[in-house]
Motif scaffolding. Structure first.
Motif, PDB file in Angstrom:
ATOM      1  N   UNK A   1       0.922  -1.139   0.095  1.00 45.21           N
ATOM      2  CA  UNK A   1       0.034  -0.085  -0.180  1.00 45.21           C
ATOM      3  C   UNK A   1       0.850   1.322  -0.130  1.00 45.21           C
ATOM      4  N   UNK A   2       1.852   1.282   0.832  1.00 46.39           N
ATOM      5  CA  UNK A   2       2.944   2.231   1.001  1.00 46.39           C
ATOM      6  C   UNK A   2       3.568   2.559  -0.350  1.00 46.39           C
ATOM      7  N   UNK A   3       3.840   1.614  -1.060  1.00 46.52           N
ATOM      8  CA  UNK A   3       4.485   1.756  -2.409  1.00 46.52           C
ATOM      9  C   UNK A   3       3.464   2.406  -3.445  1.00 46.52           C
ATOM     10  N   UNK A   4       2.254   2.102  -3.346  1.00 49.04           N
ATOM     11  CA  UNK A   4       1.485   2.672  -4.248  1.00 49.04           C
ATOM     12  C   UNK A   4       1.051   4.208  -4.042  1.00 49.04           C
ATOM     13  N   UNK A   5       1.021   4.623  -2.517  1.00 47.10           N
ATOM     14  CA  UNK A   5       0.877   5.772  -1.883  1.00 47.10           C
ATOM     15  C   UNK A   5       2.082   6.720  -2.311  1.00 47.10           C
ATOM     16  N   UNK A   6       3.200   6.353  -2.195  1.00 46.01           N
ATOM     17  CA  UNK A   6       4.597   6.946  -2.408  1.00 46.01           C
ATOM     18  C   UNK A   6       4.653   7.220  -4.030  1.00 46.01           C
ATOM     19  N   UNK A   7       4.244   6.380  -4.759  1.00 51.80           N
ATOM     20  CA  UNK A   7       4.089   6.524  -6.086  1.00 51.80           C
ATOM     21  C   UNK A   7       3.318   7.540  -6.694  1.00 51.80           C
ATOM     22  N   UNK A   8       2.184   7.434  -6.091  1.00 45.37           N
ATOM     23  CA  UNK A   8       1.026   8.468  -6.501  1.00 45.37           C
ATOM     24  C   UNK A   8       1.413   9.853  -6.062  1.00 45.37           C
ATOM     25  N   UNK A   9       1.869   9.886  -4.556  1.00 43.27           N
ATOM     26  CA  UNK A   9       2.555  11.196  -4.403  1.00 43.27           C
ATOM     27  C   UNK A   9       3.572  11.895  -5.305  1.00 43.27           C
ATOM     28  N   UNK A  10       4.563  11.165  -5.624  1.00 45.45           N
ATOM     29  CA  UNK A  10       5.636  11.489  -6.330  1.00 45.45           C
ATOM     30  C   UNK A  10       5.515  11.474  -8.128  1.00 45.45           C
ATOM     31  N   UNK A  11       4.647  10.616  -8.528  1.00 44.69           N
ATOM     32  CA  UNK A  11       4.487  10.640  -9.978  1.00 44.69           C
ATOM     33  C   UNK A  11       3.197  11.291 -10.491  1.00 44.69           C
ATOM     34  N   UNK A  12       2.333  11.356  -9.566  1.00 43.72           N
ATOM     35  CA  UNK A  12       1.027  11.940 -10.040  1.00 43.72           C
ATOM     36  C   UNK A  12       0.367  11.313 -10.957  1.00 43.72           C
ATOM     37  N   UNK A  13       0.116   9.798 -11.263  1.00 43.03           N
ATOM     38  CA  UNK A  13      -0.390   9.117 -12.082  1.00 43.03           C
ATOM     39  C   UNK A  13      -1.777   9.271 -12.344  1.00 43.03           C
ATOM     40  N   UNK A  14      -2.176   8.782 -13.663  1.00 37.86           N
ATOM     41  CA  UNK A  14      -3.674   8.985 -13.937  1.00 37.86           C
ATOM     42  C   UNK A  14      -4.545   7.563 -13.127  1.00 37.86           C
ATOM     43  N   UNK A  15      -4.799   7.733 -11.905  1.00 43.17           N
ATOM     44  CA  UNK A  15      -5.463   6.688 -11.155  1.00 43.17           C
ATOM     45  C   UNK A  15      -6.606   6.058 -11.927  1.00 43.17           C
ATOM     46  N   UNK A  16      -7.220   6.640 -12.595  1.00 43.57           N
ATOM     47  CA  UNK A  16      -8.612   5.827 -13.266  1.00 43.57           C
ATOM     48  C   UNK A  16      -7.760   4.998 -14.566  1.00 43.57           C
ATOM     49  N   UNK A  17      -6.896   5.393 -15.139  1.00 44.51           N
ATOM     50  CA  UNK A  17      -6.166   4.371 -16.040  1.00 44.51           C
ATOM     51  C   UNK A  17      -5.748   3.185 -15.144  1.00 44.51           C
ATOM     52  N   UNK A  18      -4.953   3.342 -14.289  1.00 45.32           N
ATOM     53  CA  UNK A  18      -4.410   2.101 -13.604  1.00 45.32           C
ATOM     54  C   UNK A  18      -5.422   1.274 -12.992  1.00 45.32           C
ATOM     55  N   UNK A  19      -6.462   2.106 -12.085  1.00 49.33           N
ATOM     56  CA  UNK A  19      -7.493   1.050 -11.783  1.00 49.33           C
ATOM     57  C   UNK A  19      -8.423   0.253 -12.693  1.00 49.33           C
ATOM     58  N   UNK A  20      -8.448   0.916 -13.872  1.00 47.27           N
ATOM     59  CA  UNK A  20      -9.355   0.459 -15.025  1.00 47.27           C
ATOM     60  C   UNK A  20      -8.760  -0.687 -15.581  1.00 47.27           C
TER      61      UNK A  20
END
Length: 298
Positions: A15-34
């Motif tokens: 979970x922490x890896x995903x949290x840090x990745x999103x905080x640093x890279x600001x990925x499109x969450x919708x695309x990943x979750x899709x």
């Protein structure tokens, strides 16, 4: 402490890896979750129901899920009546307490705690919870006729729904899947749990707490993390099922609020800030409550 290190900590690290990745890279969450929702999770669901020995336990799981939902709905309606909450506030509390994160959070915890045998029950339960959440979650977020229509459409749009149907037809029809095709399904199915764990971490990175209502957040946390597994425990005593299945359902019922409910709350303006804060609060508190509960069942 051993339970936390061996079962909960590995999950939290992902979970922490995903949290840090999103905080640093600001990925499109919708695309990943899709990708997780439309490709990997349906494969996991198909694999589970294709290999499942379908029996009365699945009926009991359905009855259990329905009774658990009704129990929590009744608790919220009674509290809303006593406190004089409006429909929007009642919906926000229902979204936060009635729908647990049995997929992104619950499934990996069950896998680490109970192994493959318990994981099969967990996947079956998460499918039921996904259908319930996509139907009743949308309904309570939107209310009225539009909510009902959107709830039905939401369930029909879920790829895991069709994966269950196809897998059940093949399973009950004793149809043998080609080995090379099943290998592809297995490959994607095995990647689904790590993927949804990373997605949850990314979702939590996007949740912000503004003007938290501590009294309502505390109430919701108690219902989600304590009352829900307590109700589940009583239901497992009343319904005939194996000890392993009972343990899996009780622990699954103790999971924090589902992150998906925040999306519904935002879309239909059902106290989104409250729902978001409760989702984060229950997730953080579950680091304490889940290990304590697991020590009773492992």
């Amino acid at each position: 402490m051993t339970v936390f290190i061996q079962v909960v900590l590995p999950v939290l690290l992902v979970f922490g890896a995903g949290y840090l990745l999103q905080k640093l890279a600001k990925l499109d969450l919708k695309s990943v979750s899709t990708v997780a929702l439309y490709i990997m999770l349906p494969c996991l669901v198909f694999k589970t129901f294709y290999n499942a020995d379908l029996n009365g336990e699945y009926v009991m799981m359905l009855v259990f899920s329905a009774l658990l939902l009704v129990s929590i709905l009744v608790i919220n309606k009674v509290v809303a009546k006593i406190k004089g909450y409006d429909a929007s506030m009642e919906s926000g509390l229902i979204l936060s307490t009635a729908f647990m994160n049995s997929g992104n959070y619950g499934a990996p915890i069950i896998l680490f705690a109970f192994g493959e045998a318990g994981f099969v029950y967990s996947v079956s339960f998460l499918v039921l919870q996904a259908i319930i959440m996509n139907f009743f979650g949308v309904y309570y977020a939107a209310r009225g006729k539009s909510g009902l229509r959107m709830a039905i459409v939401s369930v029909l749009k879920m790829p895991p729904t069709y994966a269950v149907i196809v897998a059940l037809i093949i399973n009950l029809g004793s149809i043998k899947m080609p080995g090379n095709l099943m290998s592809s399904v297995d490959l994607l199915a095995n990647a689904s749990i790590p993927m949804v764990m990373v997605v949850l971490g990314m979702q939590l990175a996007g949740i912000s707490i503004k003007n938290m209502d501590w009294s309502k957040a505390s109430y919701a946390s108690v219902v989600r993390l304590i009352a829900s597994p307590a109700i589940a425990f009583v239901l497992t005593l009343l319904l005939p099922m194996s000890d392993l299945m009972a343990s899996v359902l009780i622990v699954s019922a103790a999971m924090p609020s589902a992150a998906t409910t925040t999306i519904y709350a935002v879309q239909f303006d059902s106290k989104p800030e409250l729902v978001s804060s409760i989702t984060l609060m229950t997730t953080l508190l579950s680091v304490i409550t889940i290990p304590l509960l697991l020590m009773m069942y492992i």
